[in-house]
Design a protein around this motif. Structure first.
Motif, PDB file in Angstrom:
ATOM      1  N   PRO A  14     -18.571 -22.509  28.072  1.00 42.05           N
ATOM      2  CA  PRO A  14     -17.398 -21.682  28.419  1.00 42.05           C
ATOM      3  C   PRO A  14     -17.343 -21.444  29.923  1.00 42.05           C
ATOM      4  N   GLY A  15     -16.140 -21.563  30.475  1.00 48.74           N
ATOM      5  CA  GLY A  15     -15.962 -21.442  31.905  1.00 48.74           C
ATOM      6  C   GLY A  15     -16.076 -22.748  32.651  1.00 48.74           C
ATOM      7  N   GLN A  64      -1.625 -22.371  30.601  1.00 46.45           N
ATOM      8  CA  GLN A  64      -1.040 -22.326  31.941  1.00 46.45           C
ATOM      9  C   GLN A  64      -1.990 -21.676  32.924  1.00 46.45           C
ATOM     10  N   GLY A  65      -2.114 -22.306  34.090  1.00 43.45           N
ATOM     11  CA  GLY A  65      -3.007 -21.799  35.119  1.00 43.45           C
ATOM     12  C   GLY A  65      -4.429 -22.310  35.000  1.00 43.45           C
ATOM     13  N   ARG A  66      -4.753 -22.907  33.858  1.00 41.91           N
ATOM     14  CA  ARG A  66      -6.118 -23.434  33.660  1.00 41.91           C
ATOM     15  C   ARG A  66      -6.131 -24.956  33.572  1.00 41.91           C
ATOM     16  N   PHE A  67      -5.091 -25.556  33.031  1.00 40.72           N
ATOM     17  CA  PHE A  67      -5.014 -26.995  32.852  1.00 40.72           C
ATOM     18  C   PHE A  67      -3.952 -27.571  33.785  1.00 40.72           C
ATOM     19  N   THR A  68      -4.200 -28.776  34.258  1.00 38.00           N
ATOM     20  CA  THR A  68      -3.228 -29.481  35.094  1.00 38.00           C
ATOM     21  C   THR A  68      -3.060 -30.902  34.586  1.00 38.00           C
ATOM     22  N   ILE A  69      -1.830 -31.252  34.273  1.00 39.40           N
ATOM     23  CA  ILE A  69      -1.523 -32.617  33.843  1.00 39.40           C
ATOM     24  C   ILE A  69      -1.026 -33.399  35.050  1.00 39.40           C
ATOM     25  N   GLN A  81      -6.711 -32.212  33.733  1.00 43.86           N
ATOM     26  CA  GLN A  81      -7.805 -31.470  34.333  1.00 43.86           C
ATOM     27  C   GLN A  81      -7.871 -30.104  33.675  1.00 43.86           C
ATOM     28  N   MET A  82      -8.996 -29.813  33.059  1.00 44.05           N
ATOM     29  CA  MET A  82      -9.151 -28.563  32.328  1.00 44.05           C
ATOM     30  C   MET A  82     -10.218 -27.719  33.012  1.00 44.05           C
ATOM     31  N   THR A  83      -9.873 -26.502  33.364  1.00 47.04           N
ATOM     32  CA  THR A  83     -10.816 -25.591  34.004  1.00 47.04           C
ATOM     33  C   THR A  83     -10.902 -24.302  33.205  1.00 47.04           C
ATOM     34  N   ASN A  84     -11.949 -23.528  33.482  1.00 42.53           N
ATOM     35  CA  ASN A  84     -12.153 -22.250  32.796  1.00 42.53           C
ATOM     36  C   ASN A  84     -11.980 -22.413  31.277  1.00 42.53           C
ATOM     37  N   LEU A  85     -12.661 -23.390  30.739  1.00 37.64           N
ATOM     38  CA  LEU A  85     -12.518 -23.688  29.322  1.00 37.64           C
ATOM     39  C   LEU A  85     -13.039 -22.554  28.461  1.00 37.64           C
ATOM     40  N   GLN A 108     -12.909 -35.898  21.845  1.00 32.46           N
ATOM     41  CA  GLN A 108     -13.281 -34.563  21.393  1.00 32.46           C
ATOM     42  C   GLN A 108     -13.808 -33.709  22.535  1.00 32.46           C
ATOM     43  N   VAL A 109     -13.354 -32.481  22.563  1.00 36.57           N
ATOM     44  CA  VAL A 109     -13.823 -31.490  23.524  1.00 36.57           C
ATOM     45  C   VAL A 109     -14.500 -30.363  22.740  1.00 36.57           C
ATOM     46  N   ILE A 110     -15.746 -30.089  23.095  1.00 35.80           N
ATOM     47  CA  ILE A 110     -16.512 -29.016  22.467  1.00 35.80           C
ATOM     48  C   ILE A 110     -16.838 -28.006  23.542  1.00 35.80           C
ATOM     49  N   VAL A 111     -16.506 -26.758  23.295  1.00 31.29           N
ATOM     50  CA  VAL A 111     -16.780 -25.688  24.257  1.00 31.29           C
ATOM     51  C   VAL A 111     -17.748 -24.715  23.594  1.00 31.29           C
ATOM     52  N   SER A 112     -18.972 -24.744  24.061  1.00 31.14           N
ATOM     53  CA  SER A 112     -20.005 -23.940  23.417  1.00 31.14           C
ATOM     54  C   SER A 112     -21.140 -23.696  24.380  1.00 31.14           C
TER      55      SER A 112
END
Length: 113
Positions: A14-15, A64-69, A81-85, A108-112
């Motif tokens: 996370p983050g 919004q504000g965390r991801f940029t396409i 681009q994914m930030t602060n996941l 797959q994206v895993i946030v843990s």
């Protein structure tokens, strides 16, 4: 035949941040609106972000504000681009050509922690 191939998924705390890529094997890429979707376990697939051929982007409110396409038409490639996941961002992420309707196979994206 058009083919979309995603990459860049993985395990992140996370983050943390990840950048997803979608390479389009197609003769014409720059005119099509492209999009990222995601599907979390047990949930319906949802639109995350989309981008026109000339780079105009739109996002679902939750990211919004965390991801940029973005996209590089010279490379037939779209990025996310994914930030602060957050844990709720965990899902299989798919790219799609909104013009042709073709889907990629997903990454797959895993946030843990």
């Amino acid at each position: 035949q058009e083919r979309l191939v995603e990459s860049g998924g993985g395990l992140v705390q996370p983050g943390g941040s990840l950048r997803l890529s979608c390479v389009a094997a197609t003769r014409i890429f720059n005119i099509y609106q492209m999009a990222w979707y995601r599907q979390a376990e047990g949930k319906e697939r949802e639109l995350v972000a989309a981008i026109t051929g000339d780079g105009i982007a739109r996002y679902v409110r939750s990211i919004q504000g965390r991801f940029t396409i973005s996209r590089d038409n010279a490379k037939n490639t779209m990025y996310l681009q994914m930030t602060n996941l957050k844990p709720e961002d965990a899902a299989v992420y798919y790219c799609r050509n909104l013009g042709s309707g073709v889907w990629g196979q997903g990454t797959q994206v895993i946030v843990s922690s």
